[in-house]
Design a protein around this motif. Structure first.
Motif, PDB file in Angstrom:
ATOM      1  N   GLY A  88       0.873  -1.176   0.000  1.00  0.00           N
ATOM      2  CA  GLY A  88       0.000   0.000   0.000  1.00  0.00           C
ATOM      3  C   GLY A  88       0.896   1.207   0.000  1.00  0.00           C
ATOM      4  O   GLY A  88       1.800   1.316   0.817  1.00  0.00           O
ATOM      5  N   GLU A  89       0.680   2.105  -0.955  1.00  0.00           N
ATOM      6  CA  GLU A  89       1.695   3.133  -1.102  1.00  0.00           C
ATOM      7  C   GLU A  89       1.547   4.291  -0.153  1.00  0.00           C
ATOM      8  O   GLU A  89       2.479   5.012   0.109  1.00  0.00           O
ATOM      9  CB  GLU A  89       1.758   3.583  -2.563  1.00  0.00           C
ATOM     10  N   LYS A  90       0.337   4.494   0.333  1.00  0.00           N
ATOM     11  CA  LYS A  90       0.269   5.582   1.303  1.00  0.00           C
ATOM     12  C   LYS A  90      -0.268   5.126   2.652  1.00  0.00           C
ATOM     13  O   LYS A  90      -0.868   4.065   2.786  1.00  0.00           O
ATOM     14  CB  LYS A  90      -0.518   6.761   0.742  1.00  0.00           C
ATOM     15  N   THR A  91       0.007   5.951   3.613  1.00  0.00           N
ATOM     16  CA  THR A  91      -0.374   5.676   4.980  1.00  0.00           C
ATOM     17  C   THR A  91      -1.891   5.753   5.140  1.00  0.00           C
ATOM     18  O   THR A  91      -2.511   6.698   4.675  1.00  0.00           O
ATOM     19  CB  THR A  91       0.289   6.728   5.881  1.00  0.00           C
ATOM     20  N   LEU A 248      -0.072  -3.582  13.791  1.00  0.00           N
ATOM     21  CA  LEU A 248       0.989  -4.571  13.878  1.00  0.00           C
ATOM     22  C   LEU A 248       1.789  -4.312  15.148  1.00  0.00           C
ATOM     23  O   LEU A 248       2.339  -3.222  15.317  1.00  0.00           O
ATOM     24  CB  LEU A 248       1.884  -4.411  12.645  1.00  0.00           C
ATOM     25  N   THR A 249       1.824  -5.282  16.037  1.00  0.00           N
ATOM     26  CA  THR A 249       2.495  -5.043  17.322  1.00  0.00           C
ATOM     27  C   THR A 249       3.865  -5.708  17.401  1.00  0.00           C
ATOM     28  O   THR A 249       4.197  -6.554  16.588  1.00  0.00           O
ATOM     29  CB  THR A 249       1.639  -5.593  18.483  1.00  0.00           C
ATOM     30  N   ILE A 269      -6.843  -5.499   4.141  1.00  0.00           N
ATOM     31  CA  ILE A 269      -7.013  -4.622   5.305  1.00  0.00           C
ATOM     32  C   ILE A 269      -5.799  -3.693   5.387  1.00  0.00           C
ATOM     33  O   ILE A 269      -4.671  -4.160   5.371  1.00  0.00           O
ATOM     34  CB  ILE A 269      -7.066  -5.441   6.622  1.00  0.00           C
ATOM     35  N   PRO A 270      -6.030  -2.388   5.471  1.00  0.00           N
ATOM     36  CA  PRO A 270      -4.866  -1.506   5.603  1.00  0.00           C
ATOM     37  C   PRO A 270      -4.276  -1.583   7.008  1.00  0.00           C
ATOM     38  O   PRO A 270      -5.017  -1.685   7.993  1.00  0.00           O
ATOM     39  CB  PRO A 270      -5.451  -0.114   5.342  1.00  0.00           C
ATOM     40  N   ILE A 271      -2.956  -1.554   7.079  1.00  0.00           N
ATOM     41  CA  ILE A 271      -2.317  -1.524   8.387  1.00  0.00           C
ATOM     42  C   ILE A 271      -2.192  -0.065   8.786  1.00  0.00           C
ATOM     43  O   ILE A 271      -1.669   0.751   8.027  1.00  0.00           O
ATOM     44  CB  ILE A 271      -0.941  -2.204   8.339  1.00  0.00           C
ATOM     45  N   LYS A 272      -2.713   0.282   9.942  1.00  0.00           N
ATOM     46  CA  LYS A 272      -2.772   1.695  10.304  1.00  0.00           C
ATOM     47  C   LYS A 272      -1.707   2.122  11.303  1.00  0.00           C
ATOM     48  O   LYS A 272      -1.204   3.227  11.241  1.00  0.00           O
ATOM     49  CB  LYS A 272      -4.166   2.039  10.813  1.00  0.00           C
ATOM     50  N   TYR A 273      -1.397   1.266  12.242  1.00  0.00           N
ATOM     51  CA  TYR A 273      -0.400   1.638  13.249  1.00  0.00           C
ATOM     52  C   TYR A 273       0.564   0.487  13.487  1.00  0.00           C
ATOM     53  O   TYR A 273       0.284  -0.658  13.154  1.00  0.00           O
ATOM     54  CB  TYR A 273      -1.070   1.993  14.582  1.00  0.00           C
ATOM     55  N   MET A 274       1.707   0.850  14.069  1.00  0.00           N
ATOM     56  CA  MET A 274       2.616  -0.206  14.488  1.00  0.00           C
ATOM     57  C   MET A 274       3.098   0.048  15.910  1.00  0.00           C
ATOM     58  O   MET A 274       3.402   1.177  16.294  1.00  0.00           O
ATOM     59  CB  MET A 274       3.790  -0.310  13.528  1.00  0.00           C
ATOM     60  N   GLY A 275       3.142  -1.011  16.697  1.00  0.00           N
ATOM     61  CA  GLY A 275       3.625  -0.934  18.071  1.00  0.00           C
ATOM     62  C   GLY A 275       5.135  -1.071  18.082  1.00  0.00           C
ATOM     63  O   GLY A 275       5.677  -2.014  17.531  1.00  0.00           O
ATOM     64  N   MET A 276       5.793  -0.087  18.712  1.00  0.00           N
ATOM     65  CA  MET A 276       7.246  -0.057  18.647  1.00  0.00           C
ATOM     66  C   MET A 276       7.913  -0.191  20.007  1.00  0.00           C
ATOM     67  O   MET A 276       9.087   0.144  20.155  1.00  0.00           O
ATOM     68  CB  MET A 276       7.714   1.241  17.981  1.00  0.00           C
ATOM     69  N   GLY A 277       7.189  -0.656  20.999  1.00  0.00           N
ATOM     70  CA  GLY A 277       7.816  -0.820  22.303  1.00  0.00           C
ATOM     71  C   GLY A 277       6.769  -0.938  23.393  1.00  0.00           C
ATOM     72  O   GLY A 277       5.582  -0.791  23.143  1.00  0.00           O
ATOM     73  N   GLU A 278       7.224  -1.217  24.602  1.00  0.00           N
ATOM     74  CA  GLU A 278       6.285  -1.447  25.693  1.00  0.00           C
ATOM     75  C   GLU A 278       5.819  -0.158  26.340  1.00  0.00           C
ATOM     76  O   GLU A 278       4.859  -0.152  27.101  1.00  0.00           O
ATOM     77  CB  GLU A 278       6.922  -2.357  26.739  1.00  0.00           C
ATOM     78  N   LYS A 279       6.533   0.931  26.064  1.00  0.00           N
ATOM     79  CA  LYS A 279       6.124   2.203  26.672  1.00  0.00           C
ATOM     80  C   LYS A 279       4.872   2.714  25.976  1.00  0.00           C
ATOM     81  O   LYS A 279       4.645   2.433  24.805  1.00  0.00           O
ATOM     82  CB  LYS A 279       7.243   3.223  26.573  1.00  0.00           C
ATOM     83  N   LEU A 280       4.106   3.494  26.712  1.00  0.00           N
ATOM     84  CA  LEU A 280       2.778   3.841  26.224  1.00  0.00           C
ATOM     85  C   LEU A 280       2.774   4.915  25.144  1.00  0.00           C
ATOM     86  O   LEU A 280       1.741   5.237  24.586  1.00  0.00           O
ATOM     87  CB  LEU A 280       1.877   4.229  27.392  1.00  0.00           C
ATOM     88  N   ASP A 281       3.928   5.471  24.838  1.00  0.00           N
ATOM     89  CA  ASP A 281       3.958   6.421  23.717  1.00  0.00           C
ATOM     90  C   ASP A 281       4.579   5.772  22.471  1.00  0.00           C
ATOM     91  O   ASP A 281       4.850   6.430  21.485  1.00  0.00           O
ATOM     92  CB  ASP A 281       4.714   7.693  24.098  1.00  0.00           C
ATOM     93  N   LEU A 283       3.684   3.998  19.907  1.00  0.00           N
ATOM     94  CA  LEU A 283       2.801   3.564  18.831  1.00  0.00           C
ATOM     95  C   LEU A 283       2.974   4.571  17.695  1.00  0.00           C
ATOM     96  O   LEU A 283       2.940   5.777  17.919  1.00  0.00           O
ATOM     97  CB  LEU A 283       1.341   3.554  19.293  1.00  0.00           C
ATOM     98  N   GLU A 284       3.199   4.085  16.507  1.00  0.00           N
ATOM     99  CA  GLU A 284       3.450   4.996  15.395  1.00  0.00           C
ATOM    100  C   GLU A 284       2.504   4.707  14.239  1.00  0.00           C
ATOM    101  O   GLU A 284       2.040   3.588  14.077  1.00  0.00           O
ATOM    102  CB  GLU A 284       4.893   4.838  14.897  1.00  0.00           C
ATOM    103  N   VAL A 285       2.270   5.733  13.467  1.00  0.00           N
ATOM    104  CA  VAL A 285       1.510   5.541  12.242  1.00  0.00           C
ATOM    105  C   VAL A 285       2.330   4.619  11.341  1.00  0.00           C
ATOM    106  O   VAL A 285       3.548   4.715  11.287  1.00  0.00           O
ATOM    107  CB  VAL A 285       1.265   6.900  11.559  1.00  0.00           C
ATOM    108  N   PHE A 286       1.652   3.712  10.681  1.00  0.00           N
ATOM    109  CA  PHE A 286       2.359   2.708   9.887  1.00  0.00           C
ATOM    110  C   PHE A 286       2.843   3.287   8.553  1.00  0.00           C
ATOM    111  O   PHE A 286       2.095   3.956   7.852  1.00  0.00           O
ATOM    112  CB  PHE A 286       1.421   1.534   9.622  1.00  0.00           C
ATOM    113  N   HIS A 287       4.084   3.004   8.247  1.00  0.00           N
ATOM    114  CA  HIS A 287       4.634   3.444   6.965  1.00  0.00           C
ATOM    115  C   HIS A 287       4.941   2.245   6.082  1.00  0.00           C
ATOM    116  O   HIS A 287       5.901   1.533   6.324  1.00  0.00           O
ATOM    117  CB  HIS A 287       5.905   4.259   7.179  1.00  0.00           C
ATOM    118  N   PRO A 288       4.105   2.026   5.075  1.00  0.00           N
ATOM    119  CA  PRO A 288       4.248   0.816   4.267  1.00  0.00           C
ATOM    120  C   PRO A 288       5.625   0.673   3.618  1.00  0.00           C
ATOM    121  O   PRO A 288       6.156  -0.427   3.542  1.00  0.00           O
ATOM    122  CB  PRO A 288       3.160   0.948   3.205  1.00  0.00           C
ATOM    123  N   GLU A 289       6.196   1.773   3.176  1.00  0.00           N
ATOM    124  CA  GLU A 289       7.440   1.629   2.423  1.00  0.00           C
ATOM    125  C   GLU A 289       8.584   1.128   3.307  1.00  0.00           C
ATOM    126  O   GLU A 289       9.445   0.398   2.861  1.00  0.00           O
ATOM    127  CB  GLU A 289       7.798   2.926   1.698  1.00  0.00           C
TER     128      GLU A 289
END
Lengths: 465, 322
Positions: A88-91, A248-249, A269-281, A283-289
């Motif tokens: 998917g080319e865009k977020t 995606l976690t 299904i578009p992937i919208k966010y990705m979990g990048m660690g156990e801390k509560l901040d 979570l990032e917007v998913f970047h397909p590229e």
């Protein structure tokens, strides 16, 4: 492991092909075998792999090899391009109800990370969209799941609605909606219990919750380490609930996350966010590229490494590395390094290949002329001085002499001295990395403003292998 | 045929087998149903056949290396023996898979738990694999065997983790030790061991926080935990069980490798095998690292944990092809 990434695999498959101007069907066939294994190792579903390699093969057939690329790089490029397209080319953004209450339902298997993600998402959307979230605890099965959500709510200062473990989720959610309305919440995030997609009774429960909540988003939380089964799980949840997006976690792990591709390809299904660690901040917007190169097991940095290894004598480089590690690094070595960089081609071009660097290059001036100046300055040193950097560092008259000899300012000479020191320090830190990684790191250290090297995350991913 | 019959008819483990059968029903239907089709529809065993065979095993998440090796081996066996009937091929697959797992050794799924000593079992793994639940189930098993069991909440990090284990201890009725959230896990465990010694506990089950294996600090923390245990009780932990989610793909192998470097894993618990995932990566782990599977989790209920039995597992995977 011998084949950590696609690039390595390609190099192996390509020994015979090198130097040809055009790829034959046989060459491509060979390479597709490697692409196939590489993707399978990344947990891409085998059916997806099959159709994907077929497509890439057709694309690659007869394609003329671009100048400056070897056939392996060419195919890697095609693979990467196609993969990016598939991801998917865009977020994909979250569907928000700007006039009323935005309602989100988290679903997924046990242990995928729904509860943590629910908290992270509430926190993120609160910040970016200035909403007032309410977390709703619908996991009445797993021991202490409600406790967990409440703790997270406390940490984030976000309201959590719960009615204990003896009330049906469909009842809880109805009451939560009333509560949200009364208390001015405009974002509801419902944390449901983890369940197997084949558990009919439990899936029915979700359908009931969905009917009452009428959510804008049903987000499927998927563990990025999931293997071949990701497709079955996602399709099944999707069929029963019409999932609107995936999260995606655990992507801060070292999994290559091929499940992401399968998910995209099979369910759309578009992937919208990705979990990048156990801390509560985290979570990032998913970047397909970015995901595409990760699945391939390489950043574009691999292309850079290929460039480096193609152009440089490995022994030469190893001895240089050893020198650096030993702490006896001097101006002769510095000069040798410069020559290597020159051999690799345009500095700007190389830098762009390192993931994340192209962005930071905008802010820092890397002047190719600098390289020439540095060379001139070093050439104005005596042999003794080149071997013993301390001589210059300690004597201002030597610095003055070198500056006038090279036609540069004393401040330029000082900068070079700093650069050398920085290099040394950096080498010490890099001691645990391998030579190829260092090769890609070197040009950065001396030439960029120190500011550009610091800061969180700018280089993140750049040295991942 | 021959091998298969002797494998599954000689034993009278109906109960277990029934559980595997129910737990893995979806597994069989979705994956190895196609194996039957593949074998039955092929009259000759050529490139295409072996390619497809490879894919079927890969679909079960058996490690790529292991599969490639395994299929190549099957191929040479089939060619060497000039095997032609599809029944013989089926037998061969089962037999070779069995051999792949046991490798002519005695592989026991029993835990090293002895009478008259404090036995310590440490549970490790990445986040969300089911460590806490597994502890609950194993506690239940050993309580039923008359052991005095204690659980230790070594996961002081994740919100609700301590509470979760505590609820399990209340469910199975065993003793439980914890400190407040955020405590140093080593100190929690140290204290728990002292208490276990004083109260003559037979079996101490230690929960740890889920950690991704590339988090160096967390892995160091685990190393320390391991050291503390070894210092307080010589030879302990007697078992260090790596819990792996059956849905895990190739990363499971990396998990096993890295955790094994830090803690010396004695066995794998394959959790959540009641879904559609096959947990084949555990076979890859056995093949590449020689770490045996000790238990499989087949459901959320307290008794849904079974000692791993390779015969049952293969049976679960292959029952449909015969």
């Amino acid at each position: 492991m011998a084949f950590d990434n696609l690039s390595d695999r390609m190099q192996m498959a390509l020994r015979r092909v090198r130097g040809k101007g055009r790829l034959t069907e046989n060459d491509i066939e060979e390479m597709m075998k490697e692409v196939r294994l590489s993707l399978l190792e990344a947990d891409v579903n085998f059916k997806v792999v099959k159709s994907f390699t077929k497509e890439v093969k057709e694309k690659a057939l007869g394609e003329k090899i671009l100048k400056g690329l070897n056939p392996g790089q060419q195919v890697v490029k095609i693979v990467n391009d196609e993969l990016t397209k598939l991801m998917g080319e865009k977020t994909a953004l979250l569907e928000l109800n700007l006039t009323g209450i935005t309602k989100i339902m988290m679903v997924g298997l046990q242990g995928a990370g729904k509860t943590t993600t629910a908290g992270k998402l509430a926190n993120l959307v609160r910040k970016t969209n200035n909403l007032k979230p309410l977390l709703v605890a619908l996991d009445i099965y797993r021991p202490a799941a409600i406790e967990q959500l409440k703790t997270i709510g406390q940490q984030l200062d976000i309201d959590v609605f719960e009615l204990g473990i003896f009330v049906k989720p469909s009842v809880i959610i109805a009451k939560a909606m009333v509560y949200a309305e009364q208390n001015g919440h405009n974002l509801i995030i419902a944390d449901t219990a983890g369940r197997l997609h084949i558990d009919e009774k439990m899936m029915q429960e979700l359908v009931e919750v969905k009917e009452i909540l009428k959510p804008h988003e049903i987000l499927l939380t998927v563990d990025s380490m999931t293997g071949q089964d990701a497709v079955t799980v996602a399709s099944s949840f999707n069929e029963q609930l019409s999932v609107t997006g995936a999260i995606l976690t655990k992507l801060d792990g070292d999994t290559r996350g091929g499940a992401a591709l399968s998910l995209r390809q099979v369910t759309q299904i578009p992937i919208k966010y990705m979990g990048m660690g156990e801390k509560l901040d985290q979570l990032e917007v998913f970047h397909p590229e970015r995901m595409a190169s990760r699945i391939l097991g390489m950043g574009d940095v691999m292309t850079l490494v290929d460039k480096v290894t193609d152009n440089l004598d490995e022994d030469d480089m190893m001895s240089l590395m050893e020198k650096m590690m030993s702490g006896n690094y001097n101006y002769n070595d510095f000069l040798k390094q410069l020559k290597m960089i020159k051999k690799m081609g345009s500095l700007g071009g190389i830098m762009k290949l390192i993931p994340g660097v192209s962005k930071m290059m905008k802010n820092s001036n890397i002047d190719e002329k600098q390289l020439v100046y540095i060379e001139v300055i070093i050439n104005s040193m005596t042999k003794e001085e080149r071997k013993k950097p301390d001589l210059i560092a300690k004597s201002s008259s030597r610095r003055k002499r070198i500056a006038s000899g090279s036609g540069r300012k004393v401040s330029d000479v000082n900068k070079l001295i700093q650069n050398l020191d920085q290099q040394k320090m950096m080498m010490k830190r890099m001691g645990s990395m391998n030579p190829q990684q260092m090769a890609s790191g070197n040009p950065l250290s001396g030439m960029t403003a120190p500011k550009a090297k610091k800061g969180k995350g700018k280089n993140r991913g750049g040295f991942r292998r | 045929m021959g091998f298969f019959n002797s494998l599954f008819n000689k034993k009278e483990k109906k109960l277990n087998r029934e559980k595997y059968r129910i737990g893995m029903a979806k597994t069989r239907n979705s994956v190895f149903g196609s194996l039957k089709e593949l074998i039955d529809s092929n009259s000759k065993f050529d490139d295409d056949f072996f390619d497809e065979l490879e894919e079927i095993f890969i679909m079960a998440d058996i490690g790529v290396n292991t599969v490639v090796k395994f299929v190549a081996h099957l191929r040479s066996e089939i060619e060497l023996n000039k095997t032609e009937s599809s029944d013989d091929v089926k037998d061969l697959i089962v037999e070779e898979m069995f051999k792949l797992y046991v490798k002519d050794e005695i592989v026991s799924s029993n835990l090293d738990i002895l009478d008259d000593r404090l036995n310590i079992v440490l549970f490790v793994g990445v986040n969300g694999v089911g460590k806490t639940t597994t502890i609950g189930k194993i506690a239940y098993e050993y309580l039923n065997k008359g052991k005095k069991v204690m659980m230790v909440a070594g996961d002081t990090f994740r919100a609700g983790a301590i509470e979760q284990l505590k609820i399990w201890s209340e469910r199975v009725k065993c003793s439980f030790y914890s400190k407040e959230e955020g405590s140093d896990p080593s100190s929690v465990i140290y204290d728990a061991i002292q208490l276990a010694k004083e109260t003559s506990v037979d079996l101490l089950l230690i929960d740890t926080a889920g950690r991704l294996q590339n988090k160096i600090n967390l892995m160091k923390e685990l190393e320390k935990v391991n050291k503390v245990i070894g210092r307080e009780v010589p030879e302990a932990p007697h078992e260090t069980l790596l819990v792996i989610d059956a849905t895990t793909g190739q990363n499971g192998l990396v998990q096993a490798k890295v955790f094994n470097e830090v803690t010396d894993i004695t066995g794998v618990v394959l959790s959540k095998l009641d879904g559609t995932a096959k947990g084949g990566i555990a076979l890859g782990i056995k093949d590449e690292l020689n770490i045996p599977i000790k238990y499989v989790g087949l459901g959320e209920k307290i008794e849904d944990l079974e000692p791993f039995d390779i015969e049952e597992y293969i049976y679960g995977l292959f029952a449909d092809i015969f």
